[in-house]
Design a protein around this motif. Structure first.
Motif, PDB file in Angstrom:
ATOM      1  N   SER A 166      19.205  25.830  38.121  1.00  0.00           N
ATOM      2  CA  SER A 166      20.426  26.448  37.830  1.00  0.00           C
ATOM      3  C   SER A 166      19.917  27.851  38.029  1.00  0.00           C
ATOM      4  CB  SER A 166      20.765  25.722  36.174  1.00  0.00           C
ATOM      5  OG  SER A 166      19.661  26.276  35.436  1.00  0.00           O
ATOM      6  N   ALA A 167      20.743  28.391  37.441  1.00  0.00           N
ATOM      7  CA  ALA A 167      21.235  30.097  37.637  1.00  0.00           C
ATOM      8  C   ALA A 167      19.955  31.313  36.750  1.00  0.00           C
ATOM      9  CB  ALA A 167      22.292  30.761  37.463  1.00  0.00           C
ATOM     10  N   LEU A 168      19.613  30.656  35.548  1.00  0.00           N
ATOM     11  CA  LEU A 168      18.586  30.515  34.838  1.00  0.00           C
ATOM     12  C   LEU A 168      17.275  30.862  35.480  1.00  0.00           C
ATOM     13  CD1 LEU A 168      19.782  30.927  31.336  1.00  0.00           C
ATOM     14  CD2 LEU A 168      18.754  33.051  32.072  1.00  0.00           C
ATOM     15  N   PRO A 169      16.965  29.781  35.884  1.00  0.00           N
ATOM     16  CA  PRO A 169      15.587  29.272  36.192  1.00  0.00           C
ATOM     17  C   PRO A 169      15.531  30.007  37.888  1.00  0.00           C
ATOM     18  CG  PRO A 169      16.172  27.986  34.777  1.00  0.00           C
ATOM     19  CD  PRO A 169      17.438  28.726  34.858  1.00  0.00           C
ATOM     20  N   MET A 170      16.412  30.033  38.242  1.00  0.00           N
ATOM     21  CA  MET A 170      16.403  30.457  39.608  1.00  0.00           C
ATOM     22  C   MET A 170      16.219  32.374  39.272  1.00  0.00           C
ATOM     23  SD  MET A 170      19.435  30.015  42.673  1.00  0.00           S
ATOM     24  CE  MET A 170      19.215  31.463  43.885  1.00  0.00           C
ATOM     25  N   VAL A 171      16.273  32.626  38.584  1.00  0.00           N
ATOM     26  CA  VAL A 171      16.483  34.411  38.623  1.00  0.00           C
ATOM     27  C   VAL A 171      14.687  34.733  37.593  1.00  0.00           C
ATOM     28  CG1 VAL A 171      16.915  36.791  37.313  1.00  0.00           C
ATOM     29  CG2 VAL A 171      18.998  34.458  38.371  1.00  0.00           C
ATOM     30  N   TRP A 172      14.607  33.449  37.182  1.00  0.00           N
ATOM     31  CA  TRP A 172      13.297  33.455  35.995  1.00  0.00           C
ATOM     32  C   TRP A 172      12.449  33.751  37.420  1.00  0.00           C
ATOM     33  CZ3 TRP A 172       8.783  30.801  35.867  1.00  0.00           C
ATOM     34  CH2 TRP A 172       8.074  31.590  34.928  1.00  0.00           C
TER      35      TRP A 172
ATOM     36  N   GLY B 150      15.176  46.920  34.084  1.00  0.00           N
ATOM     37  CA  GLY B 150      14.862  45.601  34.212  1.00  0.00           C
ATOM     38  C   GLY B 150      15.514  44.501  33.344  1.00  0.00           C
ATOM     39  N   GLY B 151      15.432  44.299  32.499  1.00  0.00           N
ATOM     40  CA  GLY B 151      16.350  43.589  31.668  1.00  0.00           C
ATOM     41  C   GLY B 151      17.920  43.327  32.029  1.00  0.00           C
ATOM     42  N   ILE B 152      18.700  44.439  32.382  1.00  0.00           N
ATOM     43  CA  ILE B 152      20.166  44.815  33.229  1.00  0.00           C
ATOM     44  C   ILE B 152      20.115  44.035  34.492  1.00  0.00           C
ATOM     45  CG2 ILE B 152      21.811  45.890  33.847  1.00  0.00           C
ATOM     46  CD1 ILE B 152      20.926  48.982  32.206  1.00  0.00           C
ATOM     47  N   VAL B 153      19.070  44.312  35.773  1.00  0.00           N
ATOM     48  CA  VAL B 153      18.694  43.811  36.888  1.00  0.00           C
ATOM     49  C   VAL B 153      18.638  42.401  36.774  1.00  0.00           C
ATOM     50  CG1 VAL B 153      17.335  43.366  38.672  1.00  0.00           C
ATOM     51  CG2 VAL B 153      17.547  46.035  37.166  1.00  0.00           C
ATOM     52  N   GLY B 154      17.793  42.080  35.318  1.00  0.00           N
ATOM     53  CA  GLY B 154      17.900  40.410  35.294  1.00  0.00           C
ATOM     54  C   GLY B 154      19.267  39.733  34.553  1.00  0.00           C
ATOM     55  N   MET B 155      19.302  40.124  34.290  1.00  0.00           N
ATOM     56  CA  MET B 155      21.152  39.474  33.860  1.00  0.00           C
ATOM     57  C   MET B 155      22.133  39.656  34.937  1.00  0.00           C
ATOM     58  SD  MET B 155      20.850  38.710  31.068  1.00  0.00           S
ATOM     59  CE  MET B 155      22.798  38.139  30.702  1.00  0.00           C
ATOM     60  N   HIS B 156      22.022  40.849  35.644  1.00  0.00           N
ATOM     61  CA  HIS B 156      23.291  41.280  36.929  1.00  0.00           C
ATOM     62  C   HIS B 156      22.797  40.320  38.245  1.00  0.00           C
ATOM     63  CE1 HIS B 156      24.185  42.763  40.659  1.00  0.00           C
ATOM     64  NE2 HIS B 156      23.475  42.924  41.236  1.00  0.00           N
ATOM     65  N   TRP B 157      21.477  39.144  38.193  1.00  0.00           N
ATOM     66  CA  TRP B 157      21.253  38.559  39.100  1.00  0.00           C
ATOM     67  C   TRP B 157      21.608  37.408  38.365  1.00  0.00           C
ATOM     68  CZ3 TRP B 157      15.953  40.726  40.302  1.00  0.00           C
ATOM     69  CH2 TRP B 157      15.978  41.725  41.305  1.00  0.00           C
ATOM     70  N   PHE B 158      21.508  37.059  37.339  1.00  0.00           N
ATOM     71  CA  PHE B 158      21.922  35.467  36.715  1.00  0.00           C
ATOM     72  C   PHE B 158      23.186  35.589  36.742  1.00  0.00           C
ATOM     73  CE2 PHE B 158      23.668  33.898  32.476  1.00  0.00           C
ATOM     74  CZ  PHE B 158      23.247  33.060  32.642  1.00  0.00           C
ATOM     75  N   THR B 159      23.784  36.884  36.257  1.00  0.00           N
ATOM     76  CA  THR B 159      25.427  36.356  36.582  1.00  0.00           C
ATOM     77  C   THR B 159      26.154  36.332  37.998  1.00  0.00           C
ATOM     78  OG1 THR B 159      26.256  38.691  36.204  1.00  0.00           O
ATOM     79  CG2 THR B 159      26.218  37.793  34.304  1.00  0.00           C
ATOM     80  N   PHE B 160      25.496  36.950  39.092  1.00  0.00           N
ATOM     81  CA  PHE B 160      25.665  37.075  40.237  1.00  0.00           C
ATOM     82  C   PHE B 160      25.285  35.404  40.414  1.00  0.00           C
ATOM     83  CE2 PHE B 160      23.998  37.216  44.771  1.00  0.00           C
ATOM     84  CZ  PHE B 160      25.231  37.259  45.619  1.00  0.00           C
ATOM     85  N   TYR B 161      24.498  34.731  40.801  1.00  0.00           N
ATOM     86  CA  TYR B 161      23.706  33.362  40.684  1.00  0.00           C
ATOM     87  C   TYR B 161      24.870  32.664  40.315  1.00  0.00           C
ATOM     88  CZ  TYR B 161      20.275  34.773  43.908  1.00  0.00           C
ATOM     89  OH  TYR B 161      20.039  34.980  45.398  1.00  0.00           O
ATOM     90  N   LEU B 162      24.640  32.465  38.962  1.00  0.00           N
ATOM     91  CA  LEU B 162      25.732  31.721  38.149  1.00  0.00           C
ATOM     92  C   LEU B 162      27.299  31.680  38.980  1.00  0.00           C
ATOM     93  CD1 LEU B 162      26.460  30.131  35.709  1.00  0.00           C
ATOM     94  CD2 LEU B 162      27.163  32.559  33.949  1.00  0.00           C
TER      95      LEU B 162
ATOM     96  N   GLY C 104      10.410  43.873  33.080  1.00  0.00           N
ATOM     97  CA  GLY C 104      11.624  43.996  31.981  1.00  0.00           C
ATOM     98  C   GLY C 104      12.511  42.475  32.431  1.00  0.00           C
ATOM     99  N   GLY C 105      12.458  42.024  33.894  1.00  0.00           N
ATOM    100  CA  GLY C 105      13.794  41.038  33.826  1.00  0.00           C
ATOM    101  C   GLY C 105      13.645  40.040  33.631  1.00  0.00           C
ATOM    102  N   ILE C 106      11.470  39.674  33.321  1.00  0.00           N
ATOM    103  CA  ILE C 106      11.358  38.276  33.307  1.00  0.00           C
ATOM    104  C   ILE C 106      11.483  38.457  32.052  1.00  0.00           C
ATOM    105  CG2 ILE C 106       8.655  36.910  32.863  1.00  0.00           C
ATOM    106  CD1 ILE C 106       8.144  38.050  35.772  1.00  0.00           C
ATOM    107  N   ILE C 107      10.865  39.367  31.037  1.00  0.00           N
ATOM    108  CA  ILE C 107      11.288  38.918  29.451  1.00  0.00           C
ATOM    109  C   ILE C 107      12.994  39.128  29.047  1.00  0.00           C
ATOM    110  CG2 ILE C 107      10.868  40.487  27.393  1.00  0.00           C
ATOM    111  CD1 ILE C 107       8.867  42.446  29.134  1.00  0.00           C
ATOM    112  N   THR C 108      13.704  39.239  29.814  1.00  0.00           N
ATOM    113  CA  THR C 108      14.983  39.306  29.442  1.00  0.00           C
ATOM    114  C   THR C 108      15.693  37.657  29.481  1.00  0.00           C
ATOM    115  OG1 THR C 108      15.635  41.668  29.750  1.00  0.00           O
ATOM    116  CG2 THR C 108      17.441  39.729  29.284  1.00  0.00           C
ATOM    117  N   ILE C 109      15.238  37.497  31.015  1.00  0.00           N
ATOM    118  CA  ILE C 109      15.074  36.107  31.278  1.00  0.00           C
ATOM    119  C   ILE C 109      15.003  35.065  30.482  1.00  0.00           C
ATOM    120  CG2 ILE C 109      15.287  34.291  33.162  1.00  0.00           C
ATOM    121  CD1 ILE C 109      17.477  36.669  33.610  1.00  0.00           C
TER     122      ILE C 109
ATOM    123  N   GLY D  17      16.272  24.914  30.746  1.00  0.00           N
ATOM    124  CA  GLY D  17      15.704  26.060  32.029  1.00  0.00           C
ATOM    125  C   GLY D  17      14.486  25.769  32.271  1.00  0.00           C
ATOM    126  N   PHE D  18      13.556  26.088  31.398  1.00  0.00           N
ATOM    127  CA  PHE D  18      11.679  25.541  30.639  1.00  0.00           C
ATOM    128  C   PHE D  18      11.836  24.170  31.941  1.00  0.00           C
ATOM    129  CE2 PHE D  18      12.841  28.861  27.918  1.00  0.00           C
ATOM    130  CZ  PHE D  18      11.174  30.128  27.819  1.00  0.00           C
TER     131      PHE D  18
END
Length: 290
Positions: A29-35, A70-82, A180-185, A196-197
């Motif tokens: 799913s999107a979250l684990p993938m971006v993680w 990095g948090g913004i980048v992580g959420m960008h990728w999350f919404t992209f794959y979602l 930052g992306g790791i922390i946010t996701i 997701g874990f």
């Protein structure tokens, strides 16, 4: 004759166009993938910086900025794959073109310059194309909504990254943004999708292989290259060229996945108009620069 910077920019957009394909190749799913994507990218950049003996030290202020971006980048990728998971690659990529409209508004705010009417009009054309796509594909409503959110986040971090490159080298920027992306996701997954874990710890070898390729080549390398290119192009130019990402991505997805990526003629016409807007932008800017 195409310049070296233009070639680098188009190759970068081609890489980004391919990232959508991973949304279907990877079954997480999107979250684990971006993680996994940000984690593998962070490890790859860390190894590269150690090998090249690049200093990790940045100021506290710069570090906090990079972690936030990095948090913004992580959420960008999350919404992209979602968006891909609830629709398809073509829809997710086409809505990214909305980033041009958001950047035309955000850049003047952050750089304190007047809004360029030409940029806004060109971005409105792109946005109108997205509206046409929305009306032509109502069954993909949620995919389009997630895609628009994704495009706003892409504009936001593009504007921030175009400024931050003055305070740190591209590898430092990419490394700390991935952290930052790791922390946010991780936080989002902890509070909103704890299941997701379980996917993270039970990932298959085939998924891990695709994720490694995505993290190293299409993320670590691509992010370093994009930050470096901000020395030569504006955030608006970067985002407008990203409008070619749907073209590359849709062609690749059609070749790989076949019928599941087939869209209506209206979709392809709207996408073609987006590409035309990029050509017009290039011609106009070339004329004014002369």
């Amino acid at each position: 004759m195409i310049s070296k910077v233009q070639f680098r920019l188009q190759f970068l957009v081609l890489l980004w166009g391919f990232t959508g394909v991973f949304g279907k190749l990877v079954t997480l799913s999107a979250l684990p993938m971006v993680w996994y994507r940000v984690l593998i990218a962070a490890i790859a950049v860390f190894i590269y910086m150690k090998y090249k003996k690049i200093d990790f030290k940045v100021s506290k202020n710069t570090l906090l900025k990079l972690l936030g971006i990095g948090g913004i980048v992580g959420m960008h990728w999350f919404t992209f794959y979602l968006s891909i998971k609830v629709s398809n690659v073509s829809i997710a990529l086409s809505t990214l073109s909305m980033g041009a409209l958001f950047t035309a508004v955000l850049e003047p705010i952050f750089y304190r310059r007047k809004i360029n009417l030409y940029e806004v009009l060109l971005a409105v054309v792109v946005s109108a194309c997205v509206v046409v796509i929305f009306n032509a594909s109502p069954e993909y409503k949620m995919g389009i909504i997630y895609g628009i959110i994704c495009s706003f986040l892409s504009a936001l971090f593009a504007v921030f990254n175009s400024r931050i490159q003055k305070d740190a080298v591209p590898t430092q920027v990419t490394f700390y943004e991935m952290i930052g992306g790791i922390i946010t996701i991780s936080l989002v997954m902890l509070f909103f999708q704890p299941s997701g874990f379980e996917e993270v710890f039970t990932v298959s070898w085939s998924n891990l292989g695709w994720l490694t390729l995505l993290g190293v080549i299409f993320t670590a390398y691509a992010q370093i290259e994009s930050v470096d290119l901000f020395k030569y192009v504006s955030a608006y130019t970067m985002l407008l060229n990203v409008n070619l990402e749907p073209v590359y991505g849709i062609i690749l997805a059609s070749l790989i996945f076949g019928d599941s990526e087939q869209m209506t003629p209206v979709f392809y016409i709207a996408t073609a108009v987006m590409v035309l807007s990029i050509v017009v932008n290039g011609l106009v800017k070339a004329k004014f620069s002369k």
